[in-house]
Design an enzyme around this catalytic site. Structure first.
Site, short mmCIF file in Angstrom:
data_model
loop_
_atom_site.label_atom_id
_atom_site.label_comp_id
_atom_site.label_asym_id
_atom_site.label_seq_id
_atom_site.Cartn_x
_atom_site.Cartn_y
_atom_site.Cartn_z
N LYS A 22 1.04 -1.09 -0.03
CA LYS A 22 -0.20 0.29 -0.02
C LYS A 22 0.78 1.19 0.14
CE LYS A 22 -1.61 1.76 4.02
NZ LYS A 22 -1.27 3.15 4.34
N ASN A 23 1.77 1.43 1.03
CA ASN A 23 2.70 2.50 1.02
C ASN A 23 3.76 2.63 -0.30
OD1 ASN A 23 1.23 3.31 3.55
ND2 ASN A 23 2.89 2.56 4.70
N ARG A 92 -4.53 10.70 4.51
CA ARG A 92 -3.28 11.19 5.22
C ARG A 92 -2.14 11.73 4.22
NH1 ARG A 92 -6.07 10.99 8.82
NH2 ARG A 92 -6.19 13.51 8.32
N CYS A 116 -4.33 12.60 12.75
CA CYS A 116 -5.17 11.20 12.53
C CYS A 116 -4.71 10.56 14.08
CB CYS A 116 -4.63 10.42 11.44
SG CYS A 116 -3.13 9.49 11.70
N ARG A 121 1.01 14.41 12.67
CA ARG A 121 1.51 14.44 11.24
C ARG A 121 1.48 15.58 10.39
NH1 ARG A 121 -0.80 8.57 9.18
NH2 ARG A 121 1.28 8.76 8.09
N ASP A 305 4.98 0.45 12.02
CA ASP A 305 3.50 -0.18 11.58
C ASP A 305 3.40 -1.41 11.90
OD1 ASP A 305 2.88 2.11 10.08
OD2 ASP A 305 3.74 1.51 8.23
N ILE A 327 8.52 6.91 16.84
CA ILE A 327 8.10 7.44 15.38
C ILE A 327 6.69 8.54 15.74
CG2 ILE A 327 7.49 7.40 12.94
CD1 ILE A 327 10.41 6.01 13.71
N ARG A 397 -8.89 0.20 4.96
CA ARG A 397 -7.96 1.09 4.23
C ARG A 397 -6.57 0.48 3.75
NH1 ARG A 397 -6.53 4.56 8.52
NH2 ARG A 397 -4.77 5.04 6.92
#
Ligand code: EPU
Length: 417
Positions: A22-23, A92, A116, A121, A305, A327, A397
């Site tokens: 996804k990223n 985002r 979020c 962020r 993550d 993070i 998502r």
């Protein structure tokens, strides 16, 4: 709103394939805006965030053809170099179109992403990096407006702290800037390297992607190409942990074991047997885990993550573990929900102290963000009795049909509408 109903206590076994990242897919779609020729992206996961990501790209005037994981983008005419609030309010990563749009058209107007669940962020580092390439940037009424009517010029960018999408944003801008750009303290994540590979196929001149110094020699124009997105390392890691927590025997296939190296090391210390074989990883965990501490870090460190999913495993480990999040400032939203399932977790600032319990108990819990939801799914897989996880739109998502994949390897999980 959909929910998951999960009945715990069934070890996972068999083989589960990993989808595209996804990223990586998010910046890759934005990169298509850098050329007027068609770009074909393969292995785009069917995750909700990607469907919404296509919206700002389409809004600019680019044509998008989505055929079951293969997406063709043709950004011939960019009539609207902007991403308005209505189009990006639930995303985002909206700032990822800022760099490509200003580089290609000399102008970009993008609605600023809000905070979020996991933290504020901000995008100040994206903004100052683009200013170093000659963009004039104004922020007002919730929008960032970048202008470089004579085009961007190469420059020196030194990030104050490592930012993944910030590195991607400035990299996409630098490929069309006049002259050389040097990006220092760049993110080294595999997603940055994947983006650099795509841009190189499009004709960009990039050196050092995957290290903390990236050099870019700007070119006049880019051309179309075809590119397959790398496997999703966070999905792979989630499955490894799902196998371990259920004390199963699972083959996680179509992944890159190197990308989950930090997790594999911790899992071995905690007692999982892990064998890497090409693009597959077999994980076996016949016994309960031993408590092992982790601290999240930028790549190649332990991924933030995967912190929530790892914590779920530690709630049933033998002993006390410390999980430190460095993070994001608010990434322990799963902890109170895990506690409702019987976990013993104390939060002290950026550290969670987890005393392993024999057994978790199924109950109703609420997902608060993407990875927190994954951690609740993992906990429910071993909790006694039935669990209901509400607001699974968070998990949709970022994961492609996670319940179907888990059910195929033995989980008792169903989606209830
Ligand atoms: N930061 C700033 N200013 C900026 C940018 C970042 O202060 O201009 C701070 C952030 O607030 C954060 C830290 O720097 O505290 C690192 O943030 P980074 O910019 O690296 O995060 P991101 O690029 O917004 C990506 C992933 C996240 C992942 C992080 C860290 C995408 C689309 N998102 O976010 O993925 O957690 O890197 O690895 O690539 C997820 O998939 O669940 C997810 C949240």
């Amino acid at each position: 709103m959909d929910k998951f109903k999960i009945s715990g206590g069934h070890p996972l076994s068999g083989e589960v394939p990993v989808s595209g990242s996804k990223n990586s897919a998010l910046p890759a779609l934005a990169a298509c805006l850098l050329t007027d020729e068609p770009v074909t992206l393969k292995r785009i996961p069917q995750a909700r965030e990607l469907q919404t990501r296509e919206m700002p790209v389409a809004h600019t005037g680019a044509k998008i053809l989505d055929r079951n994981g293969t997406v063709e983008v043709e950004a011939r005419d960019l009539e609207r170099p902007e991403a308005p609030y209505d189009v990006v309010k639930t995303m985002r990563a909206s700032s990822l179109v800022l760099g490509p749009l200003v580089a290609r058209t000399g102008r970009a107007r993008v609605s600023m992403p809000g905070g979020c669940a996991i933290g504020a962020r901000p995008i100040n580092l994206h903004v100052s990096a683009l200013e170093h390439l000659g963009a004039e940037i104004q922020q007002s009424h919730g929008y960032v407006e970048a202008v470089a009517l004579d085009g961007l010029r190469g420059g020196e960018v030194h990030f104050d702290r490592i930012t993944v999408t910030g590195t991607e944003d400035v990299l996409m801008a630098a490929v069309l800037a006049r002259g050389e750009t040097v990006i220092r303290n760049a993110a080294r994540e595999p997603e940055v390297t994947d983006l650099a590979d795509l841009l190189t196929k499009m004709g960009a001149r990039i050196e050092g992607a995957g290290t903390s110094i990236i050099r870019v020699e700007g070119v006049e124009r880019l051309h179309g190409t075809e590119h397959a997105i790398i496997p999703d390392r966070i999905e792979a890691g989630t499955f490894l942990l799902a196998a371990a927590i259920t004390r199963g025997d699972l083959m996680v296939s179509d992944c890159n074991p190197e990308h989950v190296g930090a997790l594999i090391m911790k899992m071995r210390q905690a007692g999982a047997e892990i064998n890497e074989d090409g693009d597959s990883i077999r994980v076996r965990c016949p016994n309960s885990a031993k408590a092992v501490d982790v601290t999240t870090e930028e790549y190649p460190g332990f991924a933030t993550d995967l912190q929530a999913q790892y914590m779920a495993w530690m709630t049933v480990a033998r002993g006390i573990s410390f999980v430190t999040e460095t993070i994001f400032e608010n990434r322990f939203m799963h902890a109170p929900e895990l506690t409702r399932m019987g976990a013993n977790i104390r939060i002290e600032g950026r550290q969670a102290i987890i005393a392993g319990e024999e057994q978790l108990m199924g109950t109703q819990v609420i997902a608060s963000d993407l990875r927190a939801s994954a951690s609740l799914v993992l906990a429910a897989l071993i909790a006694k009795g039935e669990s209901t996880i509400h607001r699974v739109y968070h998990i949709d998502r970022g994961y492609e049909q996670i319940e179907r994949k888990l059910a195929q390897v033995g989980a008792k999980i169903e989606r209830v509408q």
